[in-house]
Motif scaffolding. Structure first.
Motif, short mmCIF file in Angstrom:
data_model
loop_
_atom_site.label_atom_id
_atom_site.label_comp_id
_atom_site.label_asym_id
_atom_site.label_seq_id
_atom_site.Cartn_x
_atom_site.Cartn_y
_atom_site.Cartn_z
N ILE A 228 0.84 -1.20 0.00
CA ILE A 228 0.00 0.00 0.00
C ILE A 228 0.87 1.25 0.00
N ASP A 229 0.50 2.24 -0.80
CA ASP A 229 1.26 3.48 -0.91
C ASP A 229 1.34 4.19 0.44
N GLU A 230 2.53 4.64 0.81
CA GLU A 230 2.75 5.27 2.12
C GLU A 230 1.96 6.57 2.24
N ASN A 231 1.87 7.34 1.16
CA ASN A 231 1.12 8.60 1.21
C ASN A 231 -0.35 8.36 1.53
N TYR A 232 -0.90 7.29 0.98
CA TYR A 232 -2.29 6.94 1.25
C TYR A 232 -2.51 6.67 2.74
N LEU A 233 -1.57 5.93 3.34
CA LEU A 233 -1.69 5.60 4.75
C LEU A 233 -1.55 6.83 5.64
N ARG A 234 -0.60 7.71 5.32
CA ARG A 234 -0.31 8.84 6.19
C ARG A 234 -1.36 9.94 6.09
N CYS A 235 -2.17 9.95 5.03
CA CYS A 235 -3.23 10.95 4.89
C CYS A 235 -4.57 10.45 5.43
N GLU A 236 -4.53 9.45 6.27
CA GLU A 236 -5.76 8.96 6.91
C GLU A 236 -6.36 10.06 7.78
N PRO A 237 -7.69 10.24 7.80
CA PRO A 237 -8.32 11.26 8.65
C PRO A 237 -7.89 11.10 10.11
N ALA A 238 -7.70 12.22 10.80
CA ALA A 238 -7.28 12.22 12.20
C ALA A 238 -8.15 13.20 12.97
N SER A 239 -7.99 13.24 14.29
CA SER A 239 -8.80 14.14 15.11
C SER A 239 -8.04 14.54 16.36
N GLY B 256 -9.77 6.73 -2.88
CA GLY B 256 -8.51 7.39 -2.58
C GLY B 256 -8.63 8.40 -1.45
N ARG B 257 -7.48 9.06 -1.16
CA ARG B 257 -7.42 10.12 -0.17
C ARG B 257 -6.75 11.33 -0.80
N CYS B 258 -7.35 12.49 -0.61
CA CYS B 258 -6.89 13.69 -1.29
C CYS B 258 -5.66 14.28 -0.62
N CYS C 215 -4.47 12.68 -5.95
CA CYS C 215 -5.32 11.65 -5.35
C CYS C 215 -4.43 10.47 -4.98
N TYR C 216 -4.24 10.27 -3.68
CA TYR C 216 -3.41 9.17 -3.22
C TYR C 216 -4.26 7.92 -3.11
N CYS C 217 -3.95 6.95 -3.95
CA CYS C 217 -4.71 5.70 -4.01
C CYS C 217 -3.95 4.61 -3.25
N PRO C 218 -4.61 3.49 -2.92
CA PRO C 218 -3.93 2.43 -2.17
C PRO C 218 -2.68 1.91 -2.89
N ASP C 219 -2.68 1.91 -4.24
CA ASP C 219 -1.52 1.36 -4.95
C ASP C 219 -0.48 2.42 -5.28
N ARG C 220 -0.93 3.62 -5.74
CA ARG C 220 0.00 4.69 -6.11
C ARG C 220 -0.81 5.96 -6.37
N PRO C 221 -0.16 7.14 -6.41
CA PRO C 221 -0.89 8.39 -6.64
C PRO C 221 -1.46 8.48 -8.06
N HIS C 222 -2.59 9.17 -8.19
CA HIS C 222 -3.19 9.49 -9.48
C HIS C 222 -3.58 10.96 -9.49
N LEU C 223 -3.96 11.45 -10.66
CA LEU C 223 -4.22 12.88 -10.78
C LEU C 223 -5.51 13.29 -10.08
N ARG D 45 -8.48 10.69 -9.59
CA ARG D 45 -9.23 9.58 -9.00
C ARG D 45 -8.44 8.29 -9.16
N CYS D 46 -8.81 7.29 -8.38
CA CYS D 46 -8.13 5.99 -8.45
C CYS D 46 -8.77 5.17 -9.57
N HIS D 47 -7.96 4.75 -10.54
CA HIS D 47 -8.51 4.00 -11.68
C HIS D 47 -7.73 2.74 -12.00
N ASN D 48 -6.59 2.51 -11.35
CA ASN D 48 -5.83 1.28 -11.59
C ASN D 48 -6.37 0.19 -10.68
N LYS D 49 -7.28 -0.60 -11.15
CA LYS D 49 -7.98 -1.59 -10.33
C LYS D 49 -7.41 -3.00 -10.46
#
Length: 650
Positions: free
Chosen positions: A29-40, A240-242, A253-261, A263-267
């Motif tokens: 899983i892409d690290e950027n996707y994990l680190r941009c998880e919502p927080a509070s 994804g996560r913005c 758009c940070y997707c689970p596999d890699r960033p996209h412009l 939206r996530c489209h590499n399925k």
């Protein structure tokens, strides 16, 4: 016995394989996707793009200038700097309409209305026009100080007195809305003034002394700002996560596999992983089900309970899928143990009905709440989903606020703001009840107008049109100042904003308030006009101070109030309404009568929209035309003792 051991071993082995596959996937899983998880922060506000929490989320998870900081004080507020040296406490994010509610941080600890305001220079906000605009409900509160109280003109400003802390003591001045004519008078009496933004919905005037000490409540209550960042929904809806590309500073758009412009489209890789998961999960489910079935059959000869549990699990999956789809757009989720704690183990019951019971509770920050515990749920959890999907996405002074929810299998609860005066029906149907005295005509008129504004917001003010389908006095709650708020969205329907006609498999609502087209489709199509009908029937009960159907009436012609009042108005006879003491009361009452008779027209096309209802109530009585007679007939002399809310089975 040996066969059972072999089955258990195979079950454990498959579980291990399943976990290893998940571990392998997580390593990809892409690290950027994990680190941009919502927080509070401690206040529980869910922070996600375009905002980020400093120290919890990297720079690329949000836009520059939209950094949120967690407070180190006892206020528990998350904080944002909207302009240099001006920090604001965050009340709530509204991601569905890209707005945020804030108040000046210096005011967050001021809970006593006798407290003086902090130094005046920090109260004026000039939001960065490239990032924010004020919300549509913003008004200006003008704060005057350095005033000559000995001036003869100052005597006209006594109702607007305010207290300011100047570092050496305190000085007195005035707090006046910018639209108030007296603000010009105060400018002549005082040397200095400052302008502070507030929400029109938060500013509540004292009925006996306009403006008295309500300025502090308005400043502390906060105001809305709408942000201008790019809409994140396309990315988030695709899984994804913005964020922001830290090199090009463009939206990413940070997707689970890699960033996209966008939206996530590499399925492809995800599809392969899901196939592996489905195969393993299916095997585990089959073996687990067989083992449980064998165990239950050994304990009992009948196994109907097993299939009941399966049904509940299916409902749970359906509701969880809905909650995931809405993500950060819904209120905070609480555990059942937290719900028990906030209600002191359900000690104080406020009321109960077919849905369950409502209990009084208190949040950690001291706010009182009403907790609706759902004991029964129809179909696939429709009532629960309706409440969260509709009321959870609204923000209006005449809609009750959903602060949170709990969903743990069969344990479901909805957490609302506490409404101290309860439901409207206690007051309009009270005869000589000293505990719940009859409301005055000004309050009744403002109640009808407030409910109309709330329905107008549901029909037009949201991105998605919300049809309530259960407007009645029982579902209108009153706050400390008897301001009305619409509640109970269990039967609501959501439809696209442009759609005016909806389809329903079953009629729904409460007998006595259901629009005729909801029951008989030959009359017309079901639409937002169905809520207009229910509103009209409710306003007639507000006006009459009685149920529309009253079997105790002395004469048969008076049993059905809409017929009786229409005849009186058409013949220009005195309607005989109680408590009218002057011409102002009479005008308000007659406007409510005319409007309600228009609203209950049998043909939906003859009914006004809720926007037109608001205009009619605020306009002059002379501008209202006599409505046609609704095609109604008096019901039998022995109607049901109490109305029932349900989805009617036709």
């Amino acid at each position: 016995m040996n066969q059972t051991r072999k089955t258990s071993t195979l079950f454990v082995l498959l579980m291990v394989i399943f976990l290893l596959l998940q571990l392998q996937k997580s390593q990809c899983i892409d690290e950027n996707y994990l680190r941009c998880e919502p927080a509070s922060c401690r206040d529980g506000n869910n922070v996600t793009f375009p905002f980020r929490i400093v120290g919890k989320q990297p720079d690329y998870c949000g836009y520059p200038g939209l950094e949120v900081r967690c407070s180190n004080t006892t206020t528990n507020h998350s904080i944002i700097e909207l302009s240099p040296n001006e920090s604001y406490a965050i009340h709530e994010f509204f991601y569905h309409n890209q707005s945020i509610k804030v108040s000046n941080l210096a005011l967050s600890n001021l809970t006593d209305t006798s407290t003086c305001l902090p130094p005046i220079e920090i109260l004026t906000l000039h939001p960065d026009g490239s990032k924010f605009d004020f919300g549509p409900d913003k008004v200006e509160l003008r704060l005057f100080y350095g005033c000559n109280k000995s001036s003869p003109e100052a005597e006209q400003l006594l109702n607007y007195e305010a207290c300011f802390a100047d570092g050496t003591g305190s000085t007195s001045g005035y707090a006046i809305l910018g639209t108030d004519p007296n603000s010009g008078l105060a400018a002549r009496v005082c040397e200095n003034q400052s302008v502070a933004p507030i929400s029109a919905y938060e500013y509540k005037e004292n009925e006996t002394r306009p403006g008295e000490k309500r300025y502090l409540e308005a400043l502390n209550g906060g105001f809305l700002l709408k942000w201008k960042a790019i809409d994140c929904s396309t990315c988030s809806n695709s899984g994804g996560r913005c964020g922001i590309n830290h090199i090009s500073s463009q939206f990413q758009c940070y997707c689970p596999d890699r960033p996209h412009l966008r939206r996530c489209h590499n399925k492809r890789r995800a599809r392969k992983f899901y196939i592996e998961v489905i195969v393993i999960a299916a095997s585990v489910s089959v073996i687990g089900t067989v083992m449980v079935l064998l165990y239950v059959m050994r304990k009992s000869e009948s196994i109907p309970l097993l299939f009941c549990r399966g049904s509940h699990m299916e409902i749970s999956r359906h509701v969880e899928s809905f909650l995931r789809s809405y993500g950060s757009q819904i209120p905070r989720r609480y555990s059942y143990s937290e719900v028990k704690k906030m209600t002191n183990s359900f000690k104080s019951e406020l009321g109960h009905g077919g849905y369950g019971s409502v209990y009084k509770g208190k949040l950690l920050d001291g706010r009182l709440v009403a907790v609706k515990v759902l004991s029964k749920s129809k179909g696939d959890g429709e009532e629960f989903i309706n409440e969260v999907a509709s009321i959870g996405r609204t923000s209006h002074v005449n809609i009750v606020t959903l602060l949170g929810y709990c969903f743990e299998g069969k344990k479901r609860a909805l957490i609302y703001e506490f409404m101290s005066n309860g439901s409207l029906e206690k007051f309009i149907f009270a005869e000589e009840d000293l505990e719940h005295p009859k409301l005055g005509w000004e309050t009744l008129y403002q109640t009808a107008l407030g409910i109309a504004r709330g329905l107008e917001y549901l029909h037009r003010g949201c991105n998605t049109r919300i049809l309530h389908f259960d407007i009645k006095p029982h579902n209108i709650l009153l706050d400390d100042d008897f301001h009305p708020k619409i509640s109970d969205f269990g039967l609501a329907k959501l439809c696209p904003q442009k759609e005016s006609i909806i389809s329903m498999s079953d009629p729904r609502g409460t007998i006595g308030y259901i629009a005729p087209e909801v029951v008989c489709r030959a009359i017309g199509r079901v639409s937002h006009k169905s809520d207009v009908y229910s509103y009209g029937m409710m306003v007639l009960e507000i006006v009459g101070g009685r149920k529309n159907v009253d079997a105790r009436a002395d004469r048969s012609s008076e049993i059905y109030f809409p017929n009786w009042i229409y005849k009186r108005v058409r013949l220009c006879e005195d309607p005989g309404l109680r408590g009218i003491s002057n011409e102002e009361d009479k005008e308000k009452a007659m406007k409510m009568v005319y409007v309600s008779l228009w609203c209950i027209q049998t043909d939906p096309t003859n009914r006004p929209t809720m926007s037109q209802v608001v205009d009619m109530l605020q306009g002059s009585l002379e501008s209202l035309q006599m409505p046609p007679r609704p095609y109604l007939s008096s019901p039998p002399r022995s109607p049901p003792e109490s109305p029932t809310t349900y989805q009617l089975s036709m």
